[in-house]
Design a protein around this motif. Structure first.
Motif, mmCIF file in Angstrom:
data_model
loop_
_atom_site.group_PDB
_atom_site.id
_atom_site.type_symbol
_atom_site.label_atom_id
_atom_site.label_comp_id
_atom_site.label_asym_id
_atom_site.label_seq_id
_atom_site.Cartn_x
_atom_site.Cartn_y
_atom_site.Cartn_z
ATOM 1 N N GLU A 182 37.341 58.418 51.467
ATOM 2 C CA GLU A 182 37.476 57.007 51.107
ATOM 3 C C GLU A 182 36.277 56.176 51.570
ATOM 4 O O GLU A 182 35.881 55.215 50.900
ATOM 5 N N THR A 183 35.697 56.535 52.703
ATOM 6 C CA THR A 183 34.596 55.745 53.276
ATOM 7 C C THR A 183 33.278 55.985 52.548
ATOM 8 O O THR A 183 32.531 55.043 52.271
ATOM 9 N N TYR A 184 32.982 57.250 52.245
ATOM 10 C CA TYR A 184 31.674 57.600 51.692
ATOM 11 C C TYR A 184 31.725 58.113 50.259
ATOM 12 O O TYR A 184 30.681 58.262 49.621
ATOM 13 N N GLY A 185 32.921 58.403 49.755
ATOM 14 C CA GLY A 185 33.037 58.896 48.388
ATOM 15 C C GLY A 185 32.772 60.378 48.240
ATOM 16 O O GLY A 185 32.653 60.884 47.118
ATOM 17 N N VAL A 186 32.643 61.111 49.371
ATOM 18 C CA VAL A 186 32.397 62.554 49.301
ATOM 19 C C VAL A 186 33.665 63.277 48.856
ATOM 20 O O VAL A 186 34.769 62.740 48.920
ATOM 21 N N ASN A 187 33.474 64.507 48.416
ATOM 22 C CA ASN A 187 34.584 65.287 47.868
ATOM 23 C C ASN A 187 35.273 66.115 48.941
ATOM 24 O O ASN A 187 34.613 66.724 49.788
ATOM 25 N N LYS A 188 36.580 66.154 48.881
ATOM 26 C CA LYS A 188 37.324 67.123 49.685
ATOM 27 C C LYS A 188 37.331 68.450 48.932
ATOM 28 O O LYS A 188 37.353 68.466 47.699
ATOM 29 N N VAL A 189 37.279 69.557 49.663
ATOM 30 C CA VAL A 189 37.312 70.872 49.026
ATOM 31 C C VAL A 189 38.751 71.182 48.640
ATOM 32 O O VAL A 189 39.570 71.553 49.478
ATOM 33 N N ASP A 190 39.057 71.011 47.372
ATOM 34 C CA ASP A 190 40.386 71.310 46.859
ATOM 35 C C ASP A 190 40.421 72.625 46.092
ATOM 36 O O ASP A 190 41.478 73.227 45.934
ATOM 37 N N ASP A 191 39.265 73.059 45.614
ATOM 38 C CA ASP A 191 39.179 74.271 44.793
ATOM 39 C C ASP A 191 38.292 75.293 45.513
ATOM 40 O O ASP A 191 37.118 75.036 45.766
ATOM 41 N N PRO A 192 38.827 76.477 45.872
ATOM 42 C CA PRO A 192 38.027 77.503 46.565
ATOM 43 C C PRO A 192 36.783 77.920 45.800
ATOM 44 O O PRO A 192 35.840 78.451 46.397
ATOM 45 N N ALA A 193 36.740 77.671 44.491
ATOM 46 C CA ALA A 193 35.563 78.046 43.691
ATOM 47 C C ALA A 193 34.316 77.294 44.141
ATOM 48 O O ALA A 193 33.185 77.746 43.889
ATOM 49 N N ILE A 194 34.504 76.168 44.801
ATOM 50 C CA ILE A 194 33.368 75.379 45.287
ATOM 51 C C ILE A 194 32.498 76.205 46.219
ATOM 52 O O ILE A 194 31.264 76.110 46.206
ATOM 53 N N TYR A 195 33.115 77.043 47.043
ATOM 54 C CA TYR A 195 32.341 77.871 47.969
ATOM 55 C C TYR A 195 31.384 78.785 47.209
ATOM 56 O O TYR A 195 30.249 79.009 47.637
ATOM 57 N N GLN A 196 31.843 79.326 46.098
ATOM 58 C CA GLN A 196 31.020 80.229 45.298
ATOM 59 C C GLN A 196 29.845 79.491 44.649
ATOM 60 O O GLN A 196 28.802 80.081 44.379
ATOM 61 N N GLN A 197 30.016 78.200 44.410
ATOM 62 C CA GLN A 197 28.997 77.414 43.717
ATOM 63 C C GLN A 197 28.031 76.708 44.671
ATOM 64 O O GLN A 197 27.035 76.128 44.243
ATOM 65 N N ALA A 198 28.307 76.789 45.962
ATOM 66 C CA ALA A 198 27.544 76.008 46.939
ATOM 67 C C ALA A 198 26.097 76.470 47.046
ATOM 68 O O ALA A 198 25.818 77.671 47.096
ATOM 69 N N ASP A 199 25.184 75.511 47.084
ATOM 70 C CA ASP A 199 23.779 75.805 47.378
ATOM 71 C C ASP A 199 23.592 76.032 48.876
ATOM 72 O O ASP A 199 22.814 76.889 49.293
ATOM 73 N N VAL A 200 24.303 75.218 49.668
ATOM 74 C CA VAL A 200 24.187 75.301 51.121
ATOM 75 C C VAL A 200 25.575 75.121 51.739
ATOM 76 O O VAL A 200 26.321 74.215 51.364
ATOM 77 N N ILE A 201 25.896 76.001 52.684
ATOM 78 C CA ILE A 201 27.099 75.862 53.501
ATOM 79 C C ILE A 201 26.643 75.375 54.869
ATOM 80 O O ILE A 201 25.788 76.004 55.513
ATOM 81 N N ILE A 202 27.184 74.248 55.331
ATOM 82 C CA ILE A 202 26.808 73.709 56.638
ATOM 83 C C ILE A 202 27.946 73.948 57.625
ATOM 84 O O ILE A 202 29.066 73.447 57.431
ATOM 85 N N LEU A 203 27.653 74.715 58.668
ATOM 86 C CA LEU A 203 28.634 74.972 59.720
ATOM 87 C C LEU A 203 28.594 73.817 60.706
ATOM 88 O O LEU A 203 27.615 73.631 61.427
ATOM 89 N N ALA A 204 29.665 73.028 60.729
ATOM 90 C CA ALA A 204 29.693 71.825 61.568
ATOM 91 C C ALA A 204 31.010 71.688 62.314
ATOM 92 O O ALA A 204 31.386 70.601 62.726
ATOM 93 N N MET A 205 31.710 72.807 62.490
ATOM 94 C CA MET A 205 32.944 72.785 63.254
ATOM 95 C C MET A 205 32.635 72.786 64.751
ATOM 96 O O MET A 205 31.478 72.901 65.150
ATOM 97 N N LYS A 206 33.660 72.676 65.592
ATOM 98 C CA LYS A 206 33.445 72.802 67.030
ATOM 99 C C LYS A 206 33.020 74.240 67.329
ATOM 100 O O LYS A 206 33.558 75.182 66.740
ATOM 101 N N PRO A 207 32.059 74.430 68.240
ATOM 102 C CA PRO A 207 31.608 75.795 68.545
ATOM 103 C C PRO A 207 32.743 76.740 68.917
ATOM 104 O O PRO A 207 32.709 77.918 68.555
ATOM 105 N N LYS A 208 33.779 76.236 69.588
ATOM 106 C CA LYS A 208 34.891 77.102 69.984
ATOM 107 C C LYS A 208 35.692 77.605 68.789
ATOM 108 O O LYS A 208 36.403 78.616 68.885
ATOM 109 N N ASP A 209 35.572 76.923 67.659
ATOM 110 C CA ASP A 209 36.291 77.324 66.438
ATOM 111 C C ASP A 209 35.419 78.144 65.491
ATOM 112 O O ASP A 209 35.873 78.539 64.417
ATOM 113 N N ALA A 210 34.163 78.394 65.875
ATOM 114 C CA ALA A 210 33.197 78.965 64.931
ATOM 115 C C ALA A 210 33.573 80.368 64.468
ATOM 116 O O ALA A 210 33.495 80.679 63.275
ATOM 117 N N ILE A 211 33.978 81.228 65.380
ATOM 118 C CA ILE A 211 34.236 82.622 65.011
ATOM 119 C C ILE A 211 35.399 82.718 64.035
ATOM 120 O O ILE A 211 35.309 83.404 62.997
#
Length: 267
Positions: free
Chosen positions: A47-76
């Motif tokens: 709502e704030t920035y207009g970015v998309n929520k990932v609702d369709d798993p196919a988005i992962y297949q189409q991604a140019d870049v995946i950015i890992l930005a979770m908490k380090p403890k959740d990374a694995i």
């Protein structure tokens, strides 16, 4: 149109996406976000920035870049879940402190990987970022990553081991500056100024001093001595800092943060 997918939606993810949108490097439509369970956070960013929520798993297949930005403890856990969703060609950019390229490769496979340590000043296009690449990153991808980071501040390429120091200095640096400002405001009100007055004076002083360092060819100690008259008020203040072991405190701060980054890398 690019597709940039953030895995994790915390303060660093928000700073990056806000900076890229504000600097017109990416549109909100090119950015996708997801996290493990905080749907309210995803809705807020949508709502704030207009970015998309990932609702369709196919988005992962189409991604140019995946950015890992979770908490380090959740990374694995997150990388284990992610591996089956992305293609072998997907490039991965990690903004996680202490999580090595070797670890990312172990869980996500041998693919183009960059590790980046920006800071939250990316929000206003003034991040100081360090970046390291593995040998799978192509010249085109390298240019794209550098372009994205240059749009939100300054970026310098380092070897991966140096990212621990970058994390301790510029990655955590804004918090140290804000902590310093807290001290200025606390003592400024004790000596009779309003908090707003102290804030105005010291933000301009910090900004002016930073700009002097950027524009001047003088070393910091030379600039300091130009402000410090013998027997004057500045000299008295500097002597008090020395008596309270200011340099030692800063050294301890950076070394502790750097050691913590290394300990995160070692699990």
């Amino acid at each position: 149109m690019k597709k940039i997918v953030f895995i994790g939606a915390g303060s660093m993810a928000e700073a990056l996406m806000q900076g890229w949108i504000k600097q017109n490097v990416l549109t909100a439509q090119e950015i996708y976000i997801t996290n493990r369970s905080d749907k309210e956070r995803l809705q807020f960013l949508h709502e704030t920035y207009g970015v998309n929520k990932v609702d369709d798993p196919a988005i992962y297949q189409q991604a140019d870049v995946i950015i890992l930005a979770m908490k380090p403890k959740d990374a694995i856990v997150a990388m284990r879940e992610l591996k089956s969703k992305i293609t072998a060609q997907s490039a991965v950019v990690s903004v996680l402190a202490g999580v090595s390229i070797e670890t990312i490769t172990h869980f996500l496979g041998d693919r183009p990987i960059a590790r980046v340590m920006p800071n939250t000043s990316a929000t206003i296009g003034m991040s100081a970022s360090g970046i390291a690449f593995n040998d799978k990153v192509s010249a085109t991808q390298r240019s794209m990553f550098l372009e994205l980071l240059e749009a939100i501040g300054s970026v310098i390429e380092v070897n991966e081991d140096q990212l621990h120091a970058v994390t301790a200095l510029s990655g955590s640096g804004p918090a140290y500056i804000y902590y310093l400002m807290e001290a200025f405001e606390r003592v400024g009100t004790k000596v009779g100024l309003s908090k707003d007055t102290v804030r105005l004076l010291m933000t301009q002083t910090l900004a002016g001093s930073a700009e002097m360092l950027k524009q001047s060819t003088d070393e910091p100690d030379v600039l300091r001595k130009k402000v410090t008259s013998p027997g004057g008020t500045t000299e008295a203040g500097i002597q008090a800092l020395e008596q309270h072991h200011f340099h030692e405190a800063i050294e301890a701060c950076i070394k502790e943060a750097e050691a913590r980054s290394r300990s995160l890398a070692n699990g």
